[in-house]
Design an enzyme around this catalytic site. Structure first.
Site, PDB file in Angstrom:
ATOM      1  CG  ASP A 320     -11.973 -70.403  58.011  1.00 36.90           C
ATOM      2  OD1 ASP A 320     -13.035 -70.841  58.492  1.00 36.90           O
ATOM      3  OD2 ASP A 320     -11.803 -70.231  56.790  1.00 36.90           O
ATOM      4  CD  GLU A 321     -10.374 -66.534  55.478  1.00 36.77           C
ATOM      5  OE1 GLU A 321      -9.503 -66.032  54.768  1.00 36.77           O
ATOM      6  OE2 GLU A 321     -11.298 -67.237  55.026  1.00 36.77           O
ATOM      7  CB  SER A 322     -14.615 -65.310  62.829  1.00 37.28           C
ATOM      8  OG  SER A 322     -15.074 -66.594  62.536  1.00 37.28           O
TER       9      SER A 322
END
Ligand code: ACM
Length: 508
Positions: A320-322
């Site tokens: 997530d959220e890279s």
């Protein structure tokens, strides 16, 4: 003469009790069972009540039931072996015919005997949680503990019913984790997902990369001392969970959310900035170096060591959220990581962004933010695990006055958490695409066990019903009355739950 034989009977310790009328249908069961019939009478529990088990393998479960009943009633119950059903008491037995689904169980209760049958010990364990909830304190001329008579046939709608604990933002020790397992298992939750790594701390010993913990575990949000599980401690958690038929899913969040790892090993850093231990709460600033081979040696070592101490089929790789990983680097990373997870015979789970990579029917996409990603995952054949942040994020505040928690996704009152249908949540995702449900507790604002309990309870109980019960058995008006009765149970267990004004609690 009559008086004489009555006296004699009493001397012999034979109970002359006349069964107390009771209604199994009005017992507050959560999750609501699939099928329930009441026969209007009751079984009396007293010091003479014995829990019989059909074979040695069920002894542990018999003991667990006797302990759960003892803690509720203050009575003591012996556990004994009996190949055949007894004429009196409680009986736990394996029956291959109770096979309508995994974890299914069947319960029959008459005035003399309660029989719990299942095709496997997991079904017996789920049934024990139901028995525990059927015990009623009858306050007549004298107080008695009874179980209303009737029958229950029950099984879950979804095979995966989980709770997630973030032990990175704030670290929680083994005893806290065990308490979460116990409290969740009472409501037939069968998965504990541990979010073991993030920017603020790496929480699992990896022997081939020791600085992950000697450096990366040394702090947490707010600057506290952090901590980590040794592999022995992690195995202890896995074993404890297994005894309660709970599968542990460990998460190593990658390629973003990796600040703690790249502080420990700067060669893994995919940004140009020097990384330092981080005690704030921002997200999306870190990444592994996705085009360096050393990164894949790291991922291989971590997944290899973790797989060896994880009994369940799943390894969660985050994803997530890279935000500082380029899209093609992200896809390249997930694809290579997928091959590594497969090499160690595990099923890869990842947050919904993972659907952008070359995933397939072997993988599980955990929906938290974007419908589009979840649908893309399903189109690629993956199963979906539902954790919609607006309904299931346990770190969201209940209302604007809640003293801990966040509110970026929603304010989630008890009705908002309960009153929705997993099958209808996302257009294009049908029941057969859904592996199950999971309630995540992120811990940026969560520092103590009391904090955990306050945010988890009672919302997790509603999610447990969504994951287990038939849609036609779920109804907010019925649920809130049943939940009201569970207030007393929670209080007896010392759970610091949120006493929502929406619920007519029966606590005194
Ligand atoms: C998430 O909440 N970043 C999965």
């Amino acid at each position: 003469m009559a008086a004489l034989s009555m006296g004699l009977l009493m001397q012999l310790g034979v109970s002359c009790h006349k069964p107390i009328p009771a209604n199994l249908s009005s017992v507050s069961l959560i999750p609501a069972p699939v099928e329930l019939n009441s026969s209007g009478s009751s079984l009396l529990l007293d010091e003479g009540t014995t829990v019989y088990v059909q074979n040695d393998d069920l002894k542990g479960l018999g003991t667990l039931l006797s302990e759960q009943m003892a803690s509720l009633t203050g009575l003591e119950f012996n556990v004994e072996l009996s190949k055949n059903a007894p004429s009196k008491g409680i009986y736990l037995a394996i029956d291959a015919e109770v096979n309508v689904a995994e974890e299914a169980y069947a319960l029959t209760i008459n005035e003399k005997v309660l029989v719990l049958k299942a095709a496997n010990p997991a079904g017996i364990f789920r049934g024990i949680q139901t028995i525990d909830q059927t015990i009623v304190k009858h306050e007549g001329e004298t107080t008695a503990w009874i179980i209303p008579t009737g029958s229950i046939v029950d099984y879950p709608q979804y095979e995966y019913r989980g709770v997630m604990l973030d032990v990175s933002r704030h670290f929680f020790g083994v005893e806290d984790v065990k308490r979460v397992i116990d409290l969740a298992a009472n409501y037939k939750i069968n998965v504990l997902h541990l979010h073991l790594t993030d920017d603020q701390g790496w929480r699992i010993e990896i022997k081939s990369w020791p600085k992950l913990t000697s450096v990366g575990a040394q702090t947490q949000v707010g600057g506290g001392e952090g901590g980590f599980y040794t592999q022995e401690q992690f195995k202890e958690i896995v074993a404890y969970a297994k005894e309660r038929f709970v599968t542990v899913v460990p998460e190593i969040d990658m390629p973003g959310h990796t600040n703690a790892a790249v502080v420990a090993y700067p060669e893994l850093n995919g940004t140009k900035k020097k990384a330092e231990l981080y005690t704030g709460t921002k997200v999306g600033f870190s990444t592994l170096a996705t085009r360096k081979e050393v990164t894949y040696q790291f991922v291989d070592d971590v997944i290899r060591e973790l797989s060896a101490i994880t009994e369940g089929p799943y390894i969660h790789i985050g994803g997530d959220e890279s935000h500082v990983t380029k899209e093609d680097d992200y896809v390249y990373f997930i694809n290579r990581t997928k091959a590594i997870v497969k090499k160690y015979n595990k099923t890869m789970v990842g947050w919904d962004e993972m659907a952008h990579a070359a995933i397939d029917a072997a993988d599980v996409v955990q929906y938290w933010a974007k419908d589009k990603n979840a649908v893309m995952g399903v189109e690629k054949g993956a199963k979906v695990l539902l954790s919609p942040s607006k309904r299931m994020y346990l770190d969201m505040k209940y209302d604007s006055t809640t003293h801990i928690g966040l509110d970026w996704a929603a304010l989630i009152e008890v009705d908002q958490a309960y009153n929705w249908d997993p099958e209808k949540l996302v257009e294009g995702i049908d029941k057969e695409d859904i592996l199950g449900l999971e309630s995540p507790l992120w811990t940026e604002t969560v520092e103590t066990m009391d904090d955990i309990e306050y945010l988890v309870f009672p919302r997790l109980i509603g999610h447990a019903e969504l994951g287990w019960s038939l849609p036609e058995k779920r109804d907010w008006e019925s649920y809130k009355k049943r939940l009201a009765v569970h207030g007393k149970r929670l209080k007896n267990k010392g759970v610091d739950f949120y006493q929502s004004k929406l619920i007519p609690w029966e606590i005194e």
